[in-house]
Design a protein around this motif. Structure first.
Motif, PDB file in Angstrom:
ATOM      1  N   VAL A  69       0.846  -1.192   0.000  1.00 47.17           N
ATOM      2  CA  VAL A  69       0.000   0.000   0.000  1.00 47.17           C
ATOM      3  C   VAL A  69       0.879   1.239   0.000  1.00 47.17           C
ATOM      4  N   ALA A  93      -5.318  -7.380   0.423  1.00 44.72           N
ATOM      5  CA  ALA A  93      -5.188  -5.963   0.768  1.00 44.72           C
ATOM      6  C   ALA A  93      -4.014  -5.403  -0.018  1.00 44.72           C
ATOM      7  N   GLY A  94      -4.265  -4.379  -0.799  1.00 42.96           N
ATOM      8  CA  GLY A  94      -3.202  -3.730  -1.545  1.00 42.96           C
ATOM      9  C   GLY A  94      -2.785  -4.469  -2.803  1.00 42.96           C
ATOM     10  N   SER A  97      -6.371  -3.423  -6.916  1.00 42.51           N
ATOM     11  CA  SER A  97      -7.802  -3.534  -6.670  1.00 42.51           C
ATOM     12  C   SER A  97      -8.305  -4.638  -7.585  1.00 42.51           C
ATOM     13  N   GLY A 117      -8.263  -2.547  -2.710  1.00 44.82           N
ATOM     14  CA  GLY A 117      -7.339  -1.431  -2.793  1.00 44.82           C
ATOM     15  C   GLY A 117      -6.072  -1.812  -3.534  1.00 44.82           C
ATOM     16  N   SER A 118      -5.307  -0.816  -3.927  1.00 44.75           N
ATOM     17  CA  SER A 118      -4.088  -1.082  -4.689  1.00 44.75           C
ATOM     18  C   SER A 118      -2.872  -0.474  -4.017  1.00 44.75           C
ATOM     19  N   CYS A 126      -7.639  -0.131   1.806  1.00 39.74           N
ATOM     20  CA  CYS A 126      -7.238  -1.515   1.522  1.00 39.74           C
ATOM     21  C   CYS A 126      -7.729  -2.468   2.603  1.00 39.74           C
TER      22      CYS A 126
END
Length: 152
Positions: A69, A93-94, A97, A117-118, A126
Motif C-alpha cells: 500500500v 489488501a493492496g 484492486s 485497494g491497490s 485496503c
C-alpha cells in the motif's frame, strides 16, 4: 491483452505479477475461458477476512510490511505472505484492486465493484470492507482480478 503487453506476451520479468489493465468484460471472459468466474463481492470479502470480520486480512490493526500500500509500484503476487487471510488467500489488501461480479449502483450509472485497494491507496482504502465502483468497460493499471471456481 492488457495494454502493457506486447504481442500478447507479458513484459519480461513479470510472469509472477498480477494481470492489470483489463476491463471487467475481459476479466470475466478470461475467467470463463478457464472454467472459472469472478467472485461476488460477498465471496471476495469472506475470502479476505474469514469467519470473523477483521479490518485487514491479518487482523484489526494495520501492520507495515503486510501489504503493498502507498507504494511506488506493483509487486509480484505473494510478496507479502504475512498478510494472508485466515483461509490462506494472499494479496487481499493492496497491490491491485480487484474486479468482482457485483454491481455498485450510483444515482447516475452503475459500476462494477472493485475490492482490496491497490499499491496506490492508503491502508484505510485496503481494508476487507472498503469498496469502490469503476466503469466495467474501462481499465486501469492498478485494477486486476482473481478467479474462483465452484465446488461440486
Amino acid at each position: 491483452c492488457p495494454s502493457s503487453w506486447k504481442d500478447g506476451q507479458f513484459p519480461e520479468g513479470q510472469a509472477q505479477f498480477p494481470v492489470v489493465g483489463v476491463n471487467w468484460y475481459h476479466a470475466r471472459l478470461y475467467a470463463a475461458w478457464c472454467g472459472k468466474r469472478l467472485p461476488t463481492e460477498e465471496e471476495w470479502e469472506r475470502a479476505a477476512h474469514g469467519e470473523e470480520p477483521k479490518r485487514w486480512p491479518w487482523g484489526d490493526y494495520f501492520l507495515k510490511g503486510f501489504a503493498n500500500v502507498q507504494g511506488q509500484a506493483l509487486m509480484e503476487v505473494g510478496k507479502f505472505p504475512y498478510g494472508k487471510s485466515p483461509y490462506g488467500v494472499l494479496d487481499m489488501a493492496g497491490n491491485v484492486s480487484e474486479w468482482t461480479d457485483s454491481w455498485y449502483a450510483h444515482d447516475i450509472h452503475a459500476d462494477k465493484i472493485i475490492r482490496g485497494g491497490s499499491y496506490l491507496n492508503s491502508p484505510l482504502q485496503c481494508t476487507t470492507t472498503y469498496r469502490d465502483g469503476f466503469f466495467p468497460e474501462s481499465s486501469r493499471e492498478d485494477i486486476g482480478f482473481r478467479c474462483v471456481k465452484d465446488t461440486k
